[in-house]
Enzyme design. Sequence first.
Site, PDB file in Angstrom:
ATOM      1  N   THR A 108       7.480   4.919   0.781  1.00  0.00           N
ATOM      2  CA  THR A 108       7.682   4.544   2.183  1.00  0.00           C
ATOM      3  C   THR A 108       8.626   3.348   2.276  1.00  0.00           C
ATOM      4  O   THR A 108       9.585   3.358   3.072  1.00  0.00           O
ATOM      5  CB  THR A 108       6.333   4.223   2.871  1.00  0.00           C
ATOM      6  OG1 THR A 108       5.363   5.174   2.463  1.00  0.00           O
ATOM      7  CG2 THR A 108       6.468   4.248   4.378  1.00  0.00           C
TER       8      THR A 108
ATOM      9  N   LYS B 150      -3.744  -1.654  -2.021  1.00  0.00           N
ATOM     10  CA  LYS B 150      -2.392  -1.420  -2.518  1.00  0.00           C
ATOM     11  C   LYS B 150      -2.426  -1.368  -4.040  1.00  0.00           C
ATOM     12  O   LYS B 150      -3.385  -1.759  -4.662  1.00  0.00           O
ATOM     13  CB  LYS B 150      -1.450  -2.547  -2.064  1.00  0.00           C
ATOM     14  CG  LYS B 150      -1.051  -2.391  -0.596  1.00  0.00           C
ATOM     15  CD  LYS B 150      -0.027  -3.434  -0.160  1.00  0.00           C
ATOM     16  CE  LYS B 150       1.220  -3.503  -0.987  1.00  0.00           C
ATOM     17  NZ  LYS B 150       1.951  -2.230  -1.136  1.00  0.00           N
TER      18      LYS B 150
ATOM     19  N   ALA C 287       1.280   1.075   1.839  1.00  0.00           N
ATOM     20  CA  ALA C 287      -0.118   0.820   1.453  1.00  0.00           C
ATOM     21  C   ALA C 287      -0.764   2.148   1.080  1.00  0.00           C
ATOM     22  O   ALA C 287      -0.297   3.223   1.495  1.00  0.00           O
ATOM     23  CB  ALA C 287      -0.881   0.167   2.601  1.00  0.00           C
TER      24      ALA C 287
ATOM     25  N   GLU D  48       3.476  -7.681  -5.303  1.00  0.00           N
ATOM     26  CA  GLU D  48       3.383  -7.381  -3.859  1.00  0.00           C
ATOM     27  C   GLU D  48       2.510  -8.411  -3.144  1.00  0.00           C
ATOM     28  O   GLU D  48       2.814  -8.825  -2.028  1.00  0.00           O
ATOM     29  CB  GLU D  48       2.813  -5.972  -3.650  1.00  0.00           C
ATOM     30  CG  GLU D  48       3.796  -4.877  -4.023  1.00  0.00           C
ATOM     31  CD  GLU D  48       3.189  -3.492  -3.946  1.00  0.00           C
ATOM     32  OE1 GLU D  48       3.935  -2.545  -3.680  1.00  0.00           O
ATOM     33  OE2 GLU D  48       1.976  -3.335  -4.178  1.00  0.00           O
TER      34      GLU D  48
END
Length: 225
Positions: free
Chosen positions: A31, A96, A85, A105
Amino acid sequence: MDVKLAKKTAAIEAVNYVENGFIVGLGTGSTAYFAIQEIATRIKQKVLTISGAVSTSLQTEQIARQANIPLLNSFEKIDITIDGADEIDPNGNLIKGGGAALTREKIVAAATENLVIVVDQSKLVKKLGAFPLPLEILPFGWETTYKKVESFGCRIGVRKADHKLVITDNGNYVFDCKFLEIDEPEKLSVELNQIPGVVENGLFIGLTKTAIVGRENQNTEITRF
Ligand code: 5RP
């Protein structure tokens, strides 16, 4: 369902939150990939200028370099980060680490003013935990760390790919911990991180500021936290 289109829709919407001069955190995964490409396109078209970008993984770094996005070697504060996520609950709390990048992250998320999470609707959950919780684990003494994590009542899979142990960008292992349901994610996150050998866990509590859910009909739902 066209998951890819839903992801792309959310990611492109998120790039509208990037302002000229911003320092931008680049997430990891399929994503976030669409957001990175969109940022690169807008920079190339000269409709966006950023001060620089911070990558959350070596994989993302490579994608950003190929897309000619200027990368920073160091950072203190980040204006916006766009990341994906594995699960998001109604409070914006996350699991995550599906891409094994959870530690970087989380460091980037914690340094970010506006953490924008981009997901398709399959990631929405009432309660976190159906997705196995990733933990980054120091290889030294991992067997004893395994026992301590197991005592929290989860089933652990040591992550492998092609029959080989997955090694993170930081040189560590990943445990995937099946809890089914996590009743108190904040408490669990604190307790897991107290185990020697646990580098970081994939629970992101209270970090999300904006969640964008993409739909395959190219609509988005935006929630601010
Ligand atoms: C990587 C992550 C990803 O953001 C998460 O796994 C979602 O990935 P995708 O966007 O490919 O569904 O946490 O460590």
